[in-house]
Design a protein around this motif. Sequence first.
Motif, PDB file in Angstrom:
ATOM      1  N   ARG A 218      -0.375  -2.643   4.001  1.00 27.45           N
ATOM      2  CA  ARG A 218       0.155  -1.287   4.167  1.00 27.45           C
ATOM      3  C   ARG A 218       1.339  -1.241   5.125  1.00 27.45           C
ATOM      4  O   ARG A 218       1.876  -0.176   5.421  1.00 27.45           O
ATOM      5  N   GLY A 219       1.733  -2.435   5.621  1.00 27.49           N
ATOM      6  CA  GLY A 219       2.859  -2.499   6.541  1.00 27.49           C
ATOM      7  C   GLY A 219       2.451  -2.547   7.987  1.00 27.49           C
ATOM      8  O   GLY A 219       3.299  -2.566   8.881  1.00 27.49           O
ATOM      9  N   THR A 220       1.139  -2.602   8.237  1.00 27.96           N
ATOM     10  CA  THR A 220       0.631  -2.622   9.607  1.00 27.96           C
ATOM     11  C   THR A 220      -0.261  -3.831   9.863  1.00 27.96           C
ATOM     12  O   THR A 220      -0.964  -3.873  10.870  1.00 27.96           O
ATOM     13  N   GLY A 221      -0.251  -4.781   8.945  1.00 28.58           N
ATOM     14  CA  GLY A 221      -1.129  -5.935   9.100  1.00 28.58           C
ATOM     15  C   GLY A 221      -2.543  -5.683   8.635  1.00 28.58           C
ATOM     16  O   GLY A 221      -3.444  -6.473   8.916  1.00 28.58           O
ATOM     17  N   SER A 222      -2.764  -4.614   7.896  1.00 30.87           N
ATOM     18  CA  SER A 222      -4.075  -4.303   7.324  1.00 30.87           C
ATOM     19  C   SER A 222      -3.883  -3.935   5.858  1.00 30.87           C
ATOM     20  O   SER A 222      -2.781  -3.558   5.435  1.00 30.87           O
ATOM     21  N   PRO A 223      -4.932  -4.026   5.056  1.00 31.37           N
ATOM     22  CA  PRO A 223      -4.761  -3.799   3.615  1.00 31.37           C
ATOM     23  C   PRO A 223      -4.608  -2.323   3.264  1.00 31.37           C
ATOM     24  O   PRO A 223      -5.079  -1.442   3.985  1.00 31.37           O
ATOM     25  N   LEU A 224      -3.952  -2.084   2.147  1.00 30.10           N
ATOM     26  CA  LEU A 224      -3.893  -0.741   1.595  1.00 30.10           C
ATOM     27  C   LEU A 224      -5.290  -0.254   1.242  1.00 30.10           C
ATOM     28  O   LEU A 224      -6.184  -1.049   0.953  1.00 30.10           O
ATOM     29  N   SER A 225      -5.471   1.051   1.224  1.00 30.84           N
ATOM     30  CA  SER A 225      -6.745   1.633   0.824  1.00 30.84           C
ATOM     31  C   SER A 225      -6.702   2.010  -0.650  1.00 30.84           C
ATOM     32  O   SER A 225      -5.627   2.204  -1.229  1.00 30.84           O
ATOM     33  N   GLN A 226      -7.870   2.132  -1.252  1.00 30.75           N
ATOM     34  CA  GLN A 226      -7.942   2.571  -2.640  1.00 30.75           C
ATOM     35  C   GLN A 226      -7.343   3.959  -2.805  1.00 30.75           C
ATOM     36  O   GLN A 226      -6.659   4.245  -3.799  1.00 30.75           O
ATOM     37  N   GLY A 227      -7.614   4.836  -1.838  1.00 33.87           N
ATOM     38  CA  GLY A 227      -7.084   6.188  -1.920  1.00 33.87           C
ATOM     39  C   GLY A 227      -5.570   6.219  -1.949  1.00 33.87           C
ATOM     40  O   GLY A 227      -4.963   6.957  -2.737  1.00 33.87           O
ATOM     41  N   SER A 228      -4.931   5.403  -1.105  1.00 34.83           N
ATOM     42  CA  SER A 228      -3.467   5.353  -1.066  1.00 34.83           C
ATOM     43  C   SER A 228      -2.893   4.841  -2.374  1.00 34.83           C
ATOM     44  O   SER A 228      -1.917   5.391  -2.904  1.00 34.83           O
ATOM     45  N   VAL A 229      -3.494   3.793  -2.899  1.00 31.57           N
ATOM     46  CA  VAL A 229      -3.000   3.202  -4.142  1.00 31.57           C
ATOM     47  C   VAL A 229      -3.126   4.186  -5.297  1.00 31.57           C
ATOM     48  O   VAL A 229      -2.200   4.340  -6.109  1.00 31.57           O
ATOM     49  N   ASN A 230      -4.259   4.874  -5.387  1.00 35.32           N
ATOM     50  CA  ASN A 230      -4.436   5.870  -6.449  1.00 35.32           C
ATOM     51  C   ASN A 230      -3.371   6.957  -6.364  1.00 35.32           C
ATOM     52  O   ASN A 230      -2.797   7.372  -7.386  1.00 35.32           O
ATOM     53  N   HIS A 231      -3.102   7.421  -5.151  1.00 37.03           N
ATOM     54  CA  HIS A 231      -2.108   8.486  -4.953  1.00 37.03           C
ATOM     55  C   HIS A 231      -0.714   8.013  -5.362  1.00 37.03           C
ATOM     56  O   HIS A 231       0.015   8.721  -6.084  1.00 37.03           O
ATOM     57  N   ILE A 232      -0.328   6.825  -4.922  1.00 38.65           N
ATOM     58  CA  ILE A 232       1.007   6.292  -5.246  1.00 38.65           C
ATOM     59  C   ILE A 232       1.145   6.082  -6.750  1.00 38.65           C
ATOM     60  O   ILE A 232       2.177   6.397  -7.351  1.00 38.65           O
ATOM     61  N   TRP A 233       0.096   5.557  -7.361  1.00 31.38           N
ATOM     62  CA  TRP A 233       0.092   5.297  -8.804  1.00 31.38           C
ATOM     63  C   TRP A 233       0.351   6.592  -9.586  1.00 31.38           C
ATOM     64  O   TRP A 233       1.254   6.659 -10.433  1.00 31.38           O
ATOM     65  N   LEU A 234      -0.425   7.614  -9.316  1.00 33.61           N
ATOM     66  CA  LEU A 234      -0.292   8.872 -10.053  1.00 33.61           C
ATOM     67  C   LEU A 234       1.068   9.523  -9.807  1.00 33.61           C
ATOM     68  O   LEU A 234       1.745   9.969 -10.741  1.00 33.61           O
ATOM     69  N   ARG A 235       1.503   9.554  -8.539  1.00 35.20           N
ATOM     70  CA  ARG A 235       2.775  10.185  -8.195  1.00 35.20           C
ATOM     71  C   ARG A 235       3.944   9.456  -8.861  1.00 35.20           C
ATOM     72  O   ARG A 235       4.869  10.099  -9.395  1.00 35.20           O
ATOM     73  N   SER A 236       3.929   8.131  -8.851  1.00 32.91           N
ATOM     74  CA  SER A 236       5.042   7.345  -9.401  1.00 32.91           C
ATOM     75  C   SER A 236       5.157   7.508 -10.906  1.00 32.91           C
ATOM     76  O   SER A 236       6.257   7.670 -11.446  1.00 32.91           O
TER      77      SER A 236
END
Length: 306
Positions: A218-236
Amino acid sequence: MTIGEAFEMWGLPDAKDRLSVGEMAKSTFDNYMSRWRRHVKPVWGDVAVTDVRPIDVQEWLLGLTKDMASMSLMLMRQVFEMCVRYEVAGRNPAEGRFRMPKRTDRRHSKDVYTLDEMTTALDAVRGTGAYVPAVLCGIGSCRVGESLGARIDLGEVREITACGMTVAVVDVVRNVDRNGHVGPDHALKTPQSERPVVIPEPWSIDVLSVGGTWLCDRGTGSPLSQGSVNHIWLRSLESSGIKPIPFRNLRNSWRTFMRWELGIQEDLLEAMMGHAGKNVGEVHYDRPREEVFAQTVADAWVRHRA
């Protein structure tokens, strides 16, 4: 003693202890508390433990949706087990078989992409945080949480050559939940879920070019969350004018086009998805799964493109 008091005295401390030692995932604990606040406490919080009858539990369950009834009943059983253990109740009225409701909140979409539609969707999300997870799910068979758990620094992303093609091999060894937490013991769905997934060209080049700690960072040295990925996917996809399917359905799409468009045999697909499968052991008794999967995937894509 009321059910609310029993929960505060025994149920909640027990859940916190299990969370602290890694026996319960953070997402499970959050779900546990949500169940209590929304469905159990409003009805049962002020009711005396000794006043609850199985018929009362049955009527309550039929007023819930199917999923909420199942989860809420589990919580009630756990609270009453402690009441029986500490001798404030002589029986557990939530034990036994109950008639469960059929009503659901919503119908889950079963839409899938064809191979061409998958390629178009991946092009639309290229350059976003959803791209690599989408490749791992839609081209590599991962479940959503599995697609977020690979670590580059631990050698879980490798380059190999098969059928003259550069493929990326990504080890599925851990799961990341909706909030970006890695569950206890990596929290994969089943023991068979631990497996290598194979990404062919051209997507393999993108996967292999990622640097850092996590493949889906996610840019902070930790993994992306499922919630973030779902949101980006739908928006894109919506901004590109493409009808999105649920992110979790990318795996189903992979299973469909790999079988019916690329012609890979069913038992190998089951193994690649992390299912036990039938006769899979006979397919690769003498070779590691990584080699078999890479050869199978690369050969299928070469033949398809030819």
